[in-house]
Design a protein around this motif. Structure first.
Motif, PDB file in Angstrom:
ATOM      1  N   VAL A 237     -66.141 -46.585 101.704  1.00 37.94           N
ATOM      2  CA  VAL A 237     -65.702 -46.201 102.911  1.00 37.94           C
ATOM      3  C   VAL A 237     -65.747 -44.775 103.143  1.00 37.94           C
ATOM      4  CG1 VAL A 237     -63.846 -46.491 104.700  1.00 37.94           C
ATOM      5  CG2 VAL A 237     -64.027 -47.938 102.647  1.00 37.94           C
ATOM      6  N   ILE A 238     -66.469 -44.331 104.138  1.00 37.66           N
ATOM      7  CA  ILE A 238     -66.723 -42.759 104.723  1.00 37.66           C
ATOM      8  C   ILE A 238     -65.444 -42.489 105.341  1.00 37.66           C
ATOM      9  CG2 ILE A 238     -68.042 -41.136 105.633  1.00 37.66           C
ATOM     10  CD1 ILE A 238     -69.251 -42.534 102.850  1.00 37.66           C
ATOM     11  N   THR A 239     -64.582 -41.425 104.886  1.00 37.92           N
ATOM     12  CA  THR A 239     -63.469 -41.248 105.337  1.00 37.92           C
ATOM     13  C   THR A 239     -63.404 -39.565 105.372  1.00 37.92           C
ATOM     14  OG1 THR A 239     -62.352 -41.200 103.156  1.00 37.92           O
ATOM     15  CG2 THR A 239     -62.132 -43.084 104.522  1.00 37.92           C
ATOM     16  N   ASP A 240     -64.015 -39.040 106.157  1.00 37.43           N
ATOM     17  CA  ASP A 240     -64.121 -37.745 106.703  1.00 37.43           C
ATOM     18  C   ASP A 240     -62.996 -37.303 107.358  1.00 37.43           C
ATOM     19  OD1 ASP A 240     -66.481 -36.690 105.114  1.00 37.43           O
ATOM     20  OD2 ASP A 240     -67.797 -37.517 106.873  1.00 37.43           O
ATOM     21  N   HIS A 241     -62.354 -36.082 107.390  1.00 34.41           N
ATOM     22  CA  HIS A 241     -61.238 -35.717 107.969  1.00 34.41           C
ATOM     23  C   HIS A 241     -61.639 -35.625 109.852  1.00 34.41           C
ATOM     24  CE1 HIS A 241     -58.448 -34.621 104.808  1.00 34.41           C
ATOM     25  NE2 HIS A 241     -59.722 -34.507 104.466  1.00 34.41           N
TER      26      HIS A 241
ATOM     27  N   GLY B 251     -80.863 -50.969 101.686  1.00 37.08           N
ATOM     28  CA  GLY B 251     -81.654 -51.164 100.611  1.00 37.08           C
ATOM     29  C   GLY B 251     -81.052 -51.038  99.315  1.00 37.08           C
ATOM     30  N   SER B 252     -80.179 -50.222  98.997  1.00 34.81           N
ATOM     31  CA  SER B 252     -79.684 -49.960  97.925  1.00 34.81           C
ATOM     32  C   SER B 252     -78.613 -50.891  97.081  1.00 34.81           C
ATOM     33  CB  SER B 252     -79.147 -48.452  98.199  1.00 34.81           C
ATOM     34  OG  SER B 252     -77.695 -48.667  98.672  1.00 34.81           O
ATOM     35  N   GLY B 253     -78.053 -51.759  97.952  1.00 38.67           N
ATOM     36  CA  GLY B 253     -77.067 -52.545  97.170  1.00 38.67           C
ATOM     37  C   GLY B 253     -75.736 -52.016  97.655  1.00 38.67           C
ATOM     38  N   LEU B 254     -75.545 -50.837  98.141  1.00 41.08           N
ATOM     39  CA  LEU B 254     -74.412 -50.300  98.161  1.00 41.08           C
ATOM     40  C   LEU B 254     -73.687 -50.700  99.527  1.00 41.08           C
ATOM     41  CD1 LEU B 254     -71.939 -48.368  97.026  1.00 41.08           C
ATOM     42  CD2 LEU B 254     -73.212 -46.485  98.165  1.00 41.08           C
ATOM     43  N   HIS B 255     -72.717 -51.078  99.841  1.00 41.89           N
ATOM     44  CA  HIS B 255     -72.158 -51.536 101.126  1.00 41.89           C
ATOM     45  C   HIS B 255     -71.190 -50.270 101.535  1.00 41.89           C
ATOM     46  CE1 HIS B 255     -73.351 -55.461 100.927  1.00 41.89           C
ATOM     47  NE2 HIS B 255     -72.744 -55.606  99.740  1.00 41.89           N
ATOM     48  N   VAL B 256     -71.562 -49.629 102.985  1.00 48.20           N
ATOM     49  CA  VAL B 256     -70.831 -48.598 103.297  1.00 48.20           C
ATOM     50  C   VAL B 256     -70.147 -48.971 104.569  1.00 48.20           C
ATOM     51  CG1 VAL B 256     -71.181 -46.341 104.489  1.00 48.20           C
ATOM     52  CG2 VAL B 256     -72.924 -47.014 102.733  1.00 48.20           C
ATOM     53  N   PHE B 257     -68.845 -48.693 104.651  1.00 45.51           N
ATOM     54  CA  PHE B 257     -68.042 -49.247 105.580  1.00 45.51           C
ATOM     55  C   PHE B 257     -67.692 -47.679 106.358  1.00 45.51           C
ATOM     56  CE2 PHE B 257     -67.504 -52.604 102.887  1.00 45.51           C
ATOM     57  CZ  PHE B 257     -67.353 -53.554 103.719  1.00 45.51           C
ATOM     58  N   PRO B 258     -67.456 -47.734 107.583  1.00 47.25           N
ATOM     59  CA  PRO B 258     -66.947 -46.622 108.493  1.00 47.25           C
ATOM     60  C   PRO B 258     -65.682 -46.528 108.506  1.00 47.25           C
ATOM     61  CG  PRO B 258     -67.636 -48.291 110.077  1.00 47.25           C
ATOM     62  CD  PRO B 258     -67.994 -48.845 108.493  1.00 47.25           C
ATOM     63  N   GLY B 259     -65.297 -45.080 108.350  1.00 38.83           N
ATOM     64  CA  GLY B 259     -63.641 -45.041 108.286  1.00 38.83           C
ATOM     65  C   GLY B 259     -63.637 -43.509 108.544  1.00 38.83           C
ATOM     66  N   MET B 260     -62.284 -42.975 108.600  1.00 41.86           N
ATOM     67  CA  MET B 260     -61.927 -41.789 108.988  1.00 41.86           C
ATOM     68  C   MET B 260     -60.646 -41.487 108.305  1.00 41.86           C
ATOM     69  SD  MET B 260     -61.511 -40.111 112.899  1.00 41.86           S
ATOM     70  CE  MET B 260     -62.757 -40.770 113.311  1.00 41.86           C
ATOM     71  N   GLU B 261     -60.374 -40.253 107.835  1.00 42.32           N
ATOM     72  CA  GLU B 261     -59.077 -39.919 107.696  1.00 42.32           C
ATOM     73  C   GLU B 261     -58.455 -39.092 108.470  1.00 42.32           C
ATOM     74  OE1 GLU B 261     -56.867 -37.442 103.749  1.00 42.32           O
ATOM     75  OE2 GLU B 261     -59.046 -37.773 103.717  1.00 42.32           O
ATOM     76  N   LEU B 262     -57.506 -39.545 109.070  1.00 44.17           N
ATOM     77  CA  LEU B 262     -56.807 -38.784 110.319  1.00 44.17           C
ATOM     78  C   LEU B 262     -55.541 -37.847 109.685  1.00 44.17           C
ATOM     79  CD1 LEU B 262     -56.329 -41.921 112.217  1.00 44.17           C
ATOM     80  CD2 LEU B 262     -58.103 -40.382 112.745  1.00 44.17           C
ATOM     81  N   SER B 263     -55.820 -36.640 110.219  1.00 43.97           N
ATOM     82  CA  SER B 263     -54.572 -35.641 109.810  1.00 43.97           C
ATOM     83  C   SER B 263     -53.617 -35.798 110.600  1.00 43.97           C
ATOM     84  CB  SER B 263     -55.251 -34.570 109.802  1.00 43.97           C
ATOM     85  OG  SER B 263     -56.396 -34.183 108.762  1.00 43.97           O
TER      86      SER B 263
ATOM     87  N   LEU C 233     -55.600 -43.339 106.495  1.00 44.82           N
ATOM     88  CA  LEU C 233     -57.175 -43.621 106.270  1.00 44.82           C
ATOM     89  C   LEU C 233     -57.313 -44.840 107.243  1.00 44.82           C
ATOM     90  CD1 LEU C 233     -57.876 -43.715 102.331  1.00 44.82           C
ATOM     91  CD2 LEU C 233     -58.296 -42.046 104.042  1.00 44.82           C
ATOM     92  N   ALA C 234     -58.255 -44.685 107.804  1.00 48.69           N
ATOM     93  CA  ALA C 234     -58.658 -45.823 108.763  1.00 48.69           C
ATOM     94  C   ALA C 234     -59.899 -46.432 108.259  1.00 48.69           C
ATOM     95  CB  ALA C 234     -58.810 -45.191 110.263  1.00 48.69           C
ATOM     96  N   VAL C 235     -60.032 -47.901 108.243  1.00 46.38           N
ATOM     97  CA  VAL C 235     -61.223 -48.324 107.788  1.00 46.38           C
ATOM     98  C   VAL C 235     -61.669 -49.471 108.828  1.00 46.38           C
ATOM     99  CG1 VAL C 235     -62.282 -49.817 105.902  1.00 46.38           C
ATOM    100  CG2 VAL C 235     -60.392 -48.260 105.439  1.00 46.38           C
ATOM    101  N   PHE C 236     -62.738 -49.342 109.205  1.00 46.67           N
ATOM    102  CA  PHE C 236     -63.464 -50.099 110.178  1.00 46.67           C
ATOM    103  C   PHE C 236     -64.605 -51.219 109.767  1.00 46.67           C
ATOM    104  CE2 PHE C 236     -62.427 -46.079 112.074  1.00 46.67           C
ATOM    105  CZ  PHE C 236     -61.417 -46.430 112.818  1.00 46.67           C
ATOM    106  N   ASP C 237     -64.913 -52.107 110.475  1.00 43.28           N
ATOM    107  CA  ASP C 237     -65.711 -53.333 110.059  1.00 43.28           C
ATOM    108  C   ASP C 237     -67.204 -52.608 110.063  1.00 43.28           C
ATOM    109  OD1 ASP C 237     -67.853 -55.290 111.040  1.00 43.28           O
ATOM    110  OD2 ASP C 237     -66.076 -56.376 110.702  1.00 43.28           O
ATOM    111  N   ALA C 238     -67.753 -52.912 109.031  1.00 37.10           N
ATOM    112  CA  ALA C 238     -69.087 -52.363 108.900  1.00 37.10           C
ATOM    113  C   ALA C 238     -70.064 -52.596 109.965  1.00 37.10           C
ATOM    114  CB  ALA C 238     -69.908 -52.981 107.794  1.00 37.10           C
ATOM    115  N   ASP C 239     -69.815 -53.462 110.841  1.00 40.29           N
ATOM    116  CA  ASP C 239     -70.489 -53.707 112.223  1.00 40.29           C
ATOM    117  C   ASP C 239     -70.202 -52.918 113.308  1.00 40.29           C
ATOM    118  OD1 ASP C 239     -72.438 -55.230 110.447  1.00 40.29           O
ATOM    119  OD2 ASP C 239     -71.143 -57.008 110.953  1.00 40.29           O
TER     120      ASP C 239
END
Length: 122
Positions: free
Chosen positions: A75-79, A94-106, A113-119
């Motif tokens: 999960v990508i959780t940039d500030h 194509g790598s086999g790694l699943h990436v979920f969008p997210g964010m670290e809210l200050s 940490l906020a995690v969102f649906d991949a789509d």
């Protein structure tokens, strides 16, 4: 790690993880997931804090490191930013790694940490 239960045909089911294996059900299958991954977009990223290390991390480097560690999803959780998500999604294709969008809210009291649906559209 996340768990899921498989049915008799080997398909994932939505049964709760609280059900034990002693009742004749299939064992849980666990997945290695890192829910807190920063990219150089975050102010706290090492190469931004310590430019003398002279590293220039690219999204593909993060994907490779995750795969080498046996991680199946991140999960990508940039500030306070989702700016790094699109390039990570592209790098992981194509790598086999699943990436979920997210964010670290200050927040005043800490971070969330906020995690969102991949789509979800960015």
């Amino acid at each position: 790690m996340l768990g899921r239960r498989l049915d008799a045909e080997g398909n994932a089911t939505r049964q709760g993880m609280e059900q034990g294996m002693d009742n004749g059900q299939s064992p849980l299958i666990y997945h290695k997931v890192d829910f807190h991954v920063h990219t150089p977009v975050s102010q706290c990223y090492e190469e931004r804090m310590y430019p003398e290390v002279n590293r220039h991390t690219k999204p593909g480097d993060i994907v490779s490191a995750a795969l080498e560690a046996g991680v199946e999803a991140i999960v990508i959780t940039d500030h306070n930013s989702a700016e790094g998500v699109a390039s990570m999604l592209e790098a992981a294709k194509g790598s086999g790694l699943h990436v979920f969008p997210g964010m670290e809210l200050s927040l005043r009291g800490g971070h969330v940490l906020a995690v969102f649906d991949a789509d979800i559209p960015l």
